[in-house]
Scaffold this active site. Structure first.
Site, PDB file in Angstrom:
ATOM      1  N   TYR A   1      45.582  33.175  43.755  1.00  0.00           N
ATOM      2  CA  TYR A   1      45.357  33.217  45.202  1.00  0.00           C
ATOM      3  C   TYR A   1      44.333  32.153  45.585  1.00  0.00           C
ATOM      4  O   TYR A   1      43.304  31.999  44.923  1.00  0.00           O
ATOM      5  CB  TYR A   1      44.834  34.593  45.633  1.00  0.00           C
ATOM      6  CG  TYR A   1      44.548  34.708  47.110  1.00  0.00           C
ATOM      7  CD1 TYR A   1      45.516  35.172  47.990  1.00  0.00           C
ATOM      8  CD2 TYR A   1      43.304  34.350  47.638  1.00  0.00           C
ATOM      9  CE1 TYR A   1      45.267  35.276  49.352  1.00  0.00           C
ATOM     10  CE2 TYR A   1      43.044  34.454  48.996  1.00  0.00           C
ATOM     11  CZ  TYR A   1      44.025  34.917  49.851  1.00  0.00           C
ATOM     12  OH  TYR A   1      43.779  35.012  51.199  1.00  0.00           O
TER      13      TYR A   1
ATOM     14  N   GLU B   1      46.357  29.681  53.742  1.00  0.00           N
ATOM     15  CA  GLU B   1      46.453  30.625  52.631  1.00  0.00           C
ATOM     16  C   GLU B   1      47.626  30.254  51.741  1.00  0.00           C
ATOM     17  O   GLU B   1      48.752  30.130  52.211  1.00  0.00           O
ATOM     18  CB  GLU B   1      46.639  32.050  53.157  1.00  0.00           C
ATOM     19  CG  GLU B   1      46.697  33.102  52.057  1.00  0.00           C
ATOM     20  CD  GLU B   1      46.968  34.491  52.589  1.00  0.00           C
ATOM     21  OE1 GLU B   1      46.099  35.367  52.442  1.00  0.00           O
ATOM     22  OE2 GLU B   1      48.056  34.701  53.168  1.00  0.00           O
TER      23      GLU B   1
END
Length: 401
Positions: free
Chosen positions: A119, A207
């Protein structure tokens, strides 16, 4: 302003970042041709909506199948069939709410083999007034859940704008993600390019989830979400051209055209307030009195009569609104202007729910006189507490305390 995944990946690709080849389709007849542009053996078919949790979501229509909004296909024909099942159907995820969103675009891209899922995100840290990096080895999961259950798996730090992005930032992320060898160099390059994209395009969020490591040991951006600063769109024509108004709440879209700060909520008390802080206080006191606000609406300090009229019309267009509270403190904004705007809107659209008006500040007596002389059924309030109690009581059909 948010954009679709396929648009975000085009921006990543344009800045030299590693993403899969793909094609967006808007019409059913394009599906097979689009899928045939890639060799497979696996195709990924993704519904394009402005909401997360697509893979775990479900379509409302039974003929769309029950595999969520992200599906794997093993042939061109199967990829085309999955795209056809999604187009025009309503996808419900944890972020869309029960109403869901209609899928008007589907993205078909070549599949990728995955060795690890990571992530990586860039955000605005408003407390520090800096760009922040957030990374974790728990890619592909809800980062909020990771933060709540295993916060030690998340690394967060900010970048000093005086120095800008430096190699050690990328290395810090690489080591936190357990990368080795050439992956460290790839991570430094990837982090640097993302930071520059963030700054150049006035982003407020990028993101990458998941950022994957392929079996060959290379980094690859498998999914991407991006948001941009609305206040900077005037200098970002390329980004503004990516806006998909069909994904926005119609009331919020109408508000943006009149430079109104409006956010739709799920309650029953509509709010028309000047000033963000006062708007938040108004919402809080409505909740304190046992009801829920239907919106956040800040008309600003220098709103015109026309602007107030449009704000009132937007509130009354919400079928969930059972009562309206106008709470104005006249500093820059004059109370008589607010009163005239509210009354003009009432005369134009009608008044079908209780309306409580609290005015204080510049020209307050004139504003109150305008409302008293209007002949309209408007409930006057002395202060914020009195206004909240009266509007909640009116909605619940009881006398105010």
């Amino acid at each position: 302003m948010n954009i679709h995944e396929y648009q975000a990946k085009a921006l990543l690709r344009g800045h030299g970042l590693p993403v899969s080849a793909g094609r967006v389709i808007l019409r059913a007849e394009e599906a097979k041709t689009a899928a045939g542009e890639f060799d497979g053996p696996v195709w990924v078919v993704k519904a394009q909506i402005h909401a997360g949790g697509r893979g775990k979501g479900r379509f409302r229509e039974p003929d769309a199948g029950d595999r969520g909004g992200v599906r794997l296909a093993r042939s061109v024909g199967e990829a085309a069939e999955e795209a056809l099942r999604m187009l025009g159907r309503t996808l419900v995820t944890r972020q869309t709410g029960p109403a869901g969103k209609v899928v008007g675009r589907v993205y078909i891209e070549e599949g990728s083999e995955i060795a690890r899922e990571l992530y990586l995100a860039l955000l605005i840290d408003r407390k520090a007034s800096r760009i922040a990096f957030v990374c974790s080895t728990a890619g592909g999961m809800d980062i909020e859940e990771v933060a709540a259950r295993t916060p030690e798996r998340i690394l967060t730090f900010t970048v000093d704008p005086a120095s800008g992005i430096q190699g050690f930032h990328g290395r810090r992320i690489a080591f936190a993600l357990g990368l080795e060898g050439r992956q460290v160099r790839q991570c430094v390059d990837l982090v640097t390019r993302l930071y520059r994209l963030f700054v150049e395009k006035d982003a407020d969020m990028i993101e990458i989830n998941p950022l994957i490591v392929t079996p060959a040991g290379d980094l690859h951006c498998l999914d991407a979400k991006m948001g941009f600063d609305n206040n900077a769109l005037y200098r970002q024509p390329e980004i503004l051209s990516l806006r998909d108004e069909s994904e926005e709440d119609p009331k919020e879209l109408a508000a943006s055209r009149f430079d109104l700060n409006y956010i739709a909520l799920d309650g029953e008390i509509g709010c028309l307030v000047n000033g963000a802080g006062l708007a938040m206080a108004t919402m809080d006191i409505i909740k304190l009195n046992g009801a829920e606000p239907a919106n956040f609406l800040d008309v600003g300090g220098g709103a015109s009569r026309e602007k107030v009229t449009e704000a009132f019309k937007i509130i009354t267009s919400d079928p969930n609104v059972k009562g309206i509270l106008v709470n104005i403190f006249g500093g820059i904004m004059r109370c008589d202007i607010i009163a005239e705007g509210v009354l003009a809107a009432v005369r134009e659209v009608g008044l079908k729910v209780p309306l409580v008006v609290r005015l204080e500040g510049t020209n307050v007596e004139l504003g109150r006189q305008i409302i008293r002389d209007s002949g309209l059924d408007v409930i006057a309030a002395d202060d914020l507490g009195d206004a909240a109690a009266k509007v909640v009581a009116a909605v619940r059909g009881r006398s105010a305390p």
